[in-house]
Design an enzyme around this catalytic site. Sequence first.
Site, PDB file in Angstrom:
ATOM      1  N   ASN A  39      25.162  12.292 -14.219  1.00  0.00           N
ATOM      2  CA  ASN A  39      24.134  11.436 -14.845  1.00  0.00           C
ATOM      3  C   ASN A  39      22.767  12.446 -15.257  1.00  0.00           C
ATOM      4  O   ASN A  39      21.898  12.005 -15.998  1.00  0.00           O
ATOM      5  CB  ASN A  39      23.549  10.465 -14.049  1.00  0.00           C
ATOM      6  N   LYS A  43      24.213  18.707 -19.757  1.00  0.00           N
ATOM      7  CA  LYS A  43      25.703  18.882 -19.878  1.00  0.00           C
ATOM      8  C   LYS A  43      25.835  19.591 -21.251  1.00  0.00           C
ATOM      9  O   LYS A  43      26.720  20.801 -21.432  1.00  0.00           O
ATOM     10  CB  LYS A  43      26.435  17.694 -19.781  1.00  0.00           C
ATOM     11  N   ARG A  53      27.651  32.656 -25.675  1.00  0.00           N
ATOM     12  CA  ARG A  53      28.004  33.533 -24.944  1.00  0.00           C
ATOM     13  C   ARG A  53      29.355  34.225 -25.801  1.00  0.00           C
ATOM     14  O   ARG A  53      29.545  35.290 -25.948  1.00  0.00           O
ATOM     15  CB  ARG A  53      28.164  33.306 -23.537  1.00  0.00           C
ATOM     16  N   GLU A 131      30.828  14.920 -25.126  1.00  0.00           N
ATOM     17  CA  GLU A 131      30.674  13.837 -25.015  1.00  0.00           C
ATOM     18  C   GLU A 131      32.144  13.264 -25.201  1.00  0.00           C
ATOM     19  O   GLU A 131      32.083  11.980 -25.348  1.00  0.00           O
ATOM     20  CB  GLU A 131      29.808  13.135 -25.877  1.00  0.00           C
TER      21      GLU A 131
END
Length: 199
Positions: A39, A43, A53, A131
Amino acid sequence: MSERDARHKTSMQKLKRHVDEKVAQAKEQRGQLLVFTGNGKGKTTAAWGTVTRALGYGYRVGVVQFIKGLWECGERERLIDDENLQVAIMATGFTWDTQNRESDTRACQEVWREAERMLADESVYLVVLDEITYMLKFGYLDIDTVKRALKNRPPEQTVIVTGRNAHRDLVAMADTVTEMQETKHGFNAGLQARRGIDY
């Protein structure tokens, strides 16, 4: 040498032995499945950091944004001109704004086809499914379909899955799972999302 310095040196020597042993044991080289869930904030930011990277080393990267694609995204804006980056965006934005299961499912399935293409392409070093956990939770995507694509991807390809409430099967499949824990969030105290910081 003081007693404190001596204790510190002994402690660091022990830590070094432990780290060296872990490094020596890590012999397997392959793509990984990483899950960023929980939560807490960060993310998608962590996933874009890994994208940066990989691009920095000249690897090809694919990003599929299932929720936030219609929002501004500073990372995407900065990196979109990199010839090694391909981005696919679900055209509906936030599903809680559209409130239309049929059109959201259709949009999800359409962008998932792009994800499947990336997941089958051995030249794509990193794929981010941003997501995607919501798509599984809402039933727009079938977990077995996603698992099959992940299992059959090229062995050198790494995949990052982001989103709250990651499906238990994805957690079980993953090599690394990081749970972002919310301790405090300014939004809950009325702070608006800030351009260049939150998006």
